[in-house]
Design an enzyme around this catalytic site. Structure first.
Site, PDB file in Angstrom:
ATOM      1  N   ASP A 222       1.063  -1.023  -0.105  1.00  0.00           N
ATOM      2  CA  ASP A 222      -0.039   0.180  -0.238  1.00  0.00           C
ATOM      3  C   ASP A 222       0.899   1.164   0.147  1.00  0.00           C
ATOM      4  O   ASP A 222       2.012   1.866   0.509  1.00  0.00           O
ATOM      5  CB  ASP A 222      -0.882  -0.196   1.083  1.00  0.00           C
ATOM      6  CG  ASP A 222      -1.449   1.494   1.195  1.00  0.00           C
ATOM      7  OD1 ASP A 222      -1.470   2.108   0.514  1.00  0.00           O
ATOM      8  OD2 ASP A 222      -3.311   1.110   1.573  1.00  0.00           O
ATOM      9  N   HIS A 223       1.109   1.671  -1.025  1.00  0.00           N
ATOM     10  CA  HIS A 223       2.127   3.200  -1.397  1.00  0.00           C
ATOM     11  C   HIS A 223       1.831   4.057  -0.750  1.00  0.00           C
ATOM     12  O   HIS A 223       2.093   4.826   0.103  1.00  0.00           O
ATOM     13  CB  HIS A 223       2.223   2.963  -3.164  1.00  0.00           C
ATOM     14  CG  HIS A 223       1.570   3.953  -2.789  1.00  0.00           C
ATOM     15  ND1 HIS A 223       0.064   4.368  -3.611  1.00  0.00           N
ATOM     16  CD2 HIS A 223       1.347   5.721  -3.316  1.00  0.00           C
ATOM     17  CE1 HIS A 223      -0.540   4.857  -4.525  1.00  0.00           C
ATOM     18  NE2 HIS A 223       0.383   5.970  -3.760  1.00  0.00           N
ATOM     19  N   HIS A 285      -5.908   2.796   1.250  1.00  0.00           N
ATOM     20  CA  HIS A 285      -5.063   4.334   1.433  1.00  0.00           C
ATOM     21  C   HIS A 285      -6.157   4.744   2.869  1.00  0.00           C
ATOM     22  O   HIS A 285      -5.517   5.063   3.408  1.00  0.00           O
ATOM     23  CB  HIS A 285      -5.163   4.590  -0.048  1.00  0.00           C
ATOM     24  CG  HIS A 285      -4.177   4.443  -1.134  1.00  0.00           C
ATOM     25  ND1 HIS A 285      -3.179   3.169  -1.200  1.00  0.00           N
ATOM     26  CD2 HIS A 285      -5.224   4.133  -2.269  1.00  0.00           C
ATOM     27  CE1 HIS A 285      -2.805   2.858  -2.131  1.00  0.00           C
ATOM     28  NE2 HIS A 285      -3.670   4.177  -3.163  1.00  0.00           N
TER      29      HIS A 285
HETATM   30  C1  BG6 Z   1      -3.730   4.518  -6.584  1.00  0.00           C
HETATM   31  C2  BG6 Z   1      -4.985   4.975  -7.159  1.00  0.00           C
HETATM   32  O1  BG6 Z   1      -3.504   3.129  -5.808  1.00  0.00           O
HETATM   33  O2  BG6 Z   1      -3.721   5.572  -6.156  1.00  0.00           O
HETATM   34  C3  BG6 Z   1      -4.943   5.660  -8.170  1.00  0.00           C
HETATM   35  O3  BG6 Z   1      -5.515   3.240  -7.571  1.00  0.00           O
HETATM   36  C4  BG6 Z   1      -4.791   7.197  -7.181  1.00  0.00           C
HETATM   37  O4  BG6 Z   1      -6.625   5.842  -8.805  1.00  0.00           O
HETATM   38  C5  BG6 Z   1      -3.443   6.983  -6.522  1.00  0.00           C
HETATM   39  O5  BG6 Z   1      -5.034   7.922  -8.170  1.00  0.00           O
HETATM   40  C6  BG6 Z   1      -2.961   8.307  -5.665  1.00  0.00           C
HETATM   41  O6  BG6 Z   1      -1.866   8.218  -4.784  1.00  0.00           O
HETATM   42  P1  BG6 Z   1      -1.339   9.229  -4.885  1.00  0.00           P
HETATM   43  O7  BG6 Z   1       0.024   8.567  -4.092  1.00  0.00           O
HETATM   44  O8  BG6 Z   1      -0.493  10.050  -5.730  1.00  0.00           O
HETATM   45  O9  BG6 Z   1      -2.507  10.317  -3.684  1.00  0.00           O
END
Ligand code: BG6
Length: 537
Positions: A222-223, A285
């Site tokens: 989960d980045h 997230h």
């Molecule tokens: C991803 C989603 O996991 O997270 C995307 O699939 C989303 O739809 C993105 O845009 C958002 O990540 P960040 O790091 O740009 O907030």
């Protein structure tokens, strides 16, 4: 064909390690051991936009392990040389043309090779196994392997099964055998999101994973967890004595978690049609942000201790009855509007989106947590595409002062606004505490002001992107920032009734919002029913 200074036959990689010992401010307490990183889906978007640049940047920071190799695995018939060109283009694309000319990039490309194979063909995995054994000898990768699944999720089960069948769940021979004659390197498997599309499919995928791998080998991504500001939530809460005593139902009125994006679905219409905002952002997230905000202090800062506490929060989230979902969850879909001064099309006009699609691009949910700390404190979460600002924040709204001493003051609403503490996850990373202050002058007049901590000015530049952090953690074997099986399943349990209600009645309650606005009116009503309003970040 484009060449990058390697002989076509020269798939032998460098004999010398990529990175020397670490003596920089980024020195790690446990430097990563040698290893080979195998990328499944190497020709895909994620590999070229995030993963290959991330590995390169780790090399630039001198933290890649001694003895490193990057192996692409895919269906396309690429030569080793073509794989290196692809990697070089990814690095150039991310860091700017000319980066490929640097010594580090040259060294990095020297570690790159490719194995061609179908994802379900056992023969391909045998070739991969042979290649990895050869790299142990030529690149000193020590029998250690990371398998990174960056493919479409439908391929996860077959790749995991084939890895197990090919014996790739265990590492290659490494060094001198122990007294049992055993000495093998480690193996870790990294699985991208989405992990399943509902509770049943997540459980089924976990069952496949368990047949081949031990949970200690599994790194579910989960980045968001690797964003510096997200990691800082635990430091903020548990390395400072002043917040924990007020971090509960006695002082906190409610919590608002917002992840707003200005972008639409871009080129991901086909994926997004199946996902929607609830699966794409909230199940993973935003629930992670909620658990970090609400969890009890762990007994240690170790992967299992932290993950145990996070799992308990999810376990305590009150189940939403399917027949009452409308009282807790709101969804919307963007139509044409103006974002950042440009007219943008509606969701149904996007590429690979059905003209009568009922997929939600905005969702707002009210969660309640049934434990002593949080009883009666709503956690409102919302996310949406094509909103007016790109921002992710956690806002802790405190209770109002019990008594208004300054009765004659001209507070616009007639009531002193409550204090709030806002953790800005991105952009303008930082933390702000909003308090009331006296406007200078003879009369008592109040005005909200912010005590502001900003990463940009207070601390050094963020050294790593989220993917760099995650890759590095995986190399050193730290699972803290990765999801455990029970967490993923609990998170699916939490959103299941909403998914079910929306699936059963695809049109019911689905409202539209103009691009460039803060979502459907129903989202305002959701919080207004409790006497609250959403912040406008
Ligand atoms: C991803 C989603 O996991 O997270 C995307 O699939 C989303 O739809 C993105 O845009 C958002 O990540 P960040 O790091 O740009 O907030």
């Amino acid at each position: 064909m484009d060449t990058i200074g390697y002989d076509e036959k020269d798939t032998t990689l460098r004999e010398t390690p990529v990175a020397g010992p670490v003596d920089s401010p980024l020195a790690l307490s446990h430097p990563p051991e040698p290893c080979a990183v195998v990328l499944f889906g190497v020709t895909g978007d994620l590999a070229s936009r995030k993963l290959i640049p991330a590995l390169y940047d780790l090399a630039c920071h001198d933290v890649l392990p001694l003895g490193f190799s990057l192996v692409g695995y895919g269906r396309k018939a690429l030569t080793g040389q073509e794989m290196r060109v692809l990697s070089r283009d990814a690095i150039d694309g991310f860091f700017g043309t000319g980066t490929a000319e640097t010594r580090t990039c040259h060294d990095m490309l020297g570690t790159v090779s490719y194995v061609q194979g179908e994802f379900d063909d056992p023969e391909g995995y045998r070739r991969l196994s042979d290649t990895l054994d050869q790299l142990d000898a030529s690149k000193h990768t020590g029998g250690n392997r990371i398998f990174y699944l960056a493919t479409p999720p439908s391929l996860f089960p077959v790749i995991i099964r084939r890895l197990g069948e090919a014996g790739l769940h265990q590492g290659g021979p490494a060094g001198t055998p122990d007294e049992h004659g055993e000495n093998r390197g480690w193996v870790r498997v990294v699985i991208e999101k989405p992990f399943g599309s509902d509770l049943d499919s997540a459980r089924a995928l976990d069952a496949v994973v368990r047949e081949a791998f031990d949970e200690r080998q599994v790194y579910r991504i989960d980045h968001y967890l690797a964003k510096e500001t997200v990691q800082n939530i635990l430091v903020f809460r548990f390395a400072n004595g002043i917040f924990e005593p007020i971090w509960n139902r006695r002082y906190i009125d409610h919590v608002q978690i917002t992840a707003a994006e200005t972008l639409g679905v871009e080129h991901r219409g086909a994926y997004y049609e199946e996902a929607g905002a609830l699966r794409d952002m909230i199940q993973n997230h935003l629930l992670q942000l909620l658990t970090l905000t609400a969890m009890e202090p762990p007994v240690a800062f170790s992967a299992d201790a932290v993950r145990d506490e996070k799992a308990k929060v999810l376990d305590a989230v009150r189940p939403i009855p399917v027949e009452r979902v409308e009282q807790f969850a709101v969804r919307g879909q963007y139509v044409q509007g103006t974002v950042d001064g440009a007219v943008v099309p509606g969701y149904r006009q996007e590429d690979r989106v059905a003209p009568d699609s009922t997929t939600e691009t905005f969702a707002a949910i009210k969660f309640l947590i049934d434990n002593w700390r949080w009883q009666g404190v709503p956690f409102y979460v919302r996310t949406g595409k094509r909103l007016p600002r790109h921002t992710t924040e956690i806002a802790i709204q405190f209770k109002r002062p019990p008594y208004l001493l300054f009765k004659d003051t001209d507070v616009p609403s007639g009531r002193v606004p409550p204090n709030n503490l806002v953790i800005r996850v991105q952009p303008e990373e930082g933390i702000a505490m909003n308090i009331e202050a006296k406007i200078p002058g003879p009369a008592i007049r109040l005005q909200p002001v912010a005590m502001n901590f900003s990463y940009g000015s207070a601390l050094e530049e963020l050294p790593f992107t989220a993917y760099e952090t995650l890759l590095l953690d995986c190399m050193v074997g730290d699972q803290t920032l990765f999801n455990r099986d029970d967490q993923v399943e609990e998170a699916w349990r939490v959103v299941s009734p909403i998914l079910e209600a929306w699936r059963n009645a695809p049109q019911k309650g689905l409202t539209v919002y103009e691009s460039g606005t803060w979502g459907p009116e129903a989202a305002d009503t959701l919080v207004a029913n409790d006497g609250h309003t959403w912040r406008r970040p």
